[in-house]
Design an enzyme around this catalytic site. Structure first.
Site, PDB file in Angstrom:
ATOM      1  N   CYS A   1       0.582  58.765  21.610  1.00  0.00           N
ATOM      2  CA  CYS A   1      -0.468  57.793  21.304  1.00  0.00           C
ATOM      3  C   CYS A   1      -1.797  58.491  21.052  1.00  0.00           C
ATOM      4  CB  CYS A   1      -0.602  56.819  22.477  1.00  0.00           C
ATOM      5  SG  CYS A   1      -1.876  55.579  22.255  1.00  0.00           S
TER       6      CYS A   1
ATOM      7  N   GLU B   1       2.114  59.195   9.158  1.00  0.00           N
ATOM      8  CA  GLU B   1       3.111  59.614  10.137  1.00  0.00           C
ATOM      9  C   GLU B   1       3.776  58.404  10.791  1.00  0.00           C
ATOM     10  OE1 GLU B   1       1.364  64.020  11.210  1.00  0.00           O
ATOM     11  OE2 GLU B   1       0.915  62.396  12.616  1.00  0.00           O
TER      12      GLU B   1
END
Length: 384
Positions: free
Chosen positions: A355, A105
């Site tokens: 994150c 990703e």
């Protein structure tokens, strides 16, 4: 890890052609020399590849037809394909990118004055940080140069084609996606060289950031290979907590890690004398005011700025997200010691692009002994 390593010296594709995205400028010039061409031809082709995101030799109009024909016979420009796109309400875009039969990703994060691309370096991760979704997927293999720089190439092509939407060109790249970059130095460094190269993406070395959890021997080696901005995933004010949430700390403890960081700073111009400390805030694990005081004492000899990162949950995780009030108190303690402290704004969490949330699609081939070796035994840099 040598059985999983793909090096720049082994860049032929299945049909026997060279993928030019696997070559930095020095390697590209050697390739053209072997074709009997002058070095400037390599520079011309690189400019087409990276300035214009061109993957068709026939469109390179300042290259003569004979050379174009020769290139089509022995080379190609093949970036990994985007197989899925998700757009967040805050403008963040997450792309699932096919690398063989798996996915990694890549995340595009636009802001007012810049746009940052978060790039993956491995299929999965073997470090098993307890708060990170990628680590729960296991580890399969290192990405090759073309699969790393190809994420930037693909994103630049998509964003460049969509200028009418107001999307900004990529101004910053952070090696903070899936994987530990320092466990793939042989491919990460050439990819970053292309990011910095004027015939590549031409980014400033202060705008390319590598983040590491603390593979100390590789960090020592990095400083002799390339100069980029450094961020470290610290996440704890003492070894007791870090041993639990960042297991590689059992081999390379905080003192050893920070000593290596200071050595890197002595060699680096990109960091302007200080490192970025990343500290994920885990509710009642590492976010108390006593932890903030410990962290300030720990970092007193390390020039740095501190990014406090609200933890982003994922299914099955054993942690909770720190409250805003606990984060605020923690931040104020650090600032009272004179540290530049920033609470990172969460971006893309509604599409699992924030994150610690990147997961991809990983076939876990990490052997139990390999994980143990990476966490608790010496790592052979030649096999990194």
């Amino acid at each position: 890890m040598s059985e999983q390593l793909v090096t720049p010296e082994n860049v032929t594709t299945k049909d026997g052609k060279i993928n030019l995205l696997d070559l930095n400028r020095q390697q590209m010039r050697e390739f053209f020399k072997d074709l009997g061409e002058k070095p400037f031809r390599a520079d011309q082709v690189m400019k087409w590849m990276y300035h214009y995101c061109c993957d068709n030799f026939d469109e390179m109009t300042d290259i003569n037809k004979v050379l174009r024909g020769k290139l089509k016979e022995v080379a190609e420009i093949r970036a990994p394909e985007v197989v899925e796109e998700q757009r967040s309400s805050d403008g963040t875009i997450k792309w699932a990118i096919a690398v063989g039969d798996q996915r990694v990703e890549t995340v595009y994060i636009p802001e007012d004055d810049r746009a940052t691309l978060c790039v993956s370096s491995q299929v999965g991760c073997a470090l098993e940080c307890k708060f990170c979704s990628t680590a729960q997927q296991g580890f399969n293999r290192n990405l090759r140069v073309s699969e790393i720089i190809g994420q930037v190439w693909r994103a630049a092509k998509i964003v460049g084609a969509a200028k009418v939407t107001g999307q900004r060109p990529i101004t910053n790249v952070v090696m903070m996606g899936m994987g530990e970059p320092l466990l793939n130095l042989n491919n990460v460094v050439p990819a970053m060289e292309i990011m910095l190269d004027d015939f590549g993406f031409g980014l400033s070395k202060r705008r390319v950031t590598l983040s590491t959890s603390g593979v100390v021997p590789a960090l020592d080696k990095l400083g002799d290979m390339i100069d980029v901005a450094l961020a470290i995933s610290l996440h704890a004010p003492n070894d007791e907590i870090r041993d639990e949430i960042v297991p590689i700390n059992k081999k390379y403890n905080i003192e050893t890690f920070l000593a290596a960081v200071r050595c890197y700073l002595e060699k680096s111009n990109a960091n302007q004398g200080r490192v970025t400390i990343e500290y994920v805030m885990l509710d009642h694990v590492n976010d108390g005011t006593e932890h903030a005081h410990q962290l300030a004492e720990l970092l007193k000899d390390t020039p740095c700025k501190i990014n406090l990162i609200p933890w982003n949950p994922f299914p099955g995780a054993p942690y909770g997200r720190s409250s805003n009030s606990r984060i605020d108190r923690f931040s104020k303690v650090l600032m009272s010691y004179g540290f530049t402290t920033i609470v990172r704004k969460t971006r893309g969490d509604d599409i699992d692009a924030a994150c610690g949330q990147l997961a991809g699609d990983v076939i876990d081939r990490t052997k139990r002994t390999l994980r143990k070796r990476m966490q608790g035994e010496a790592i052979d840099i030649k096999a990194v």
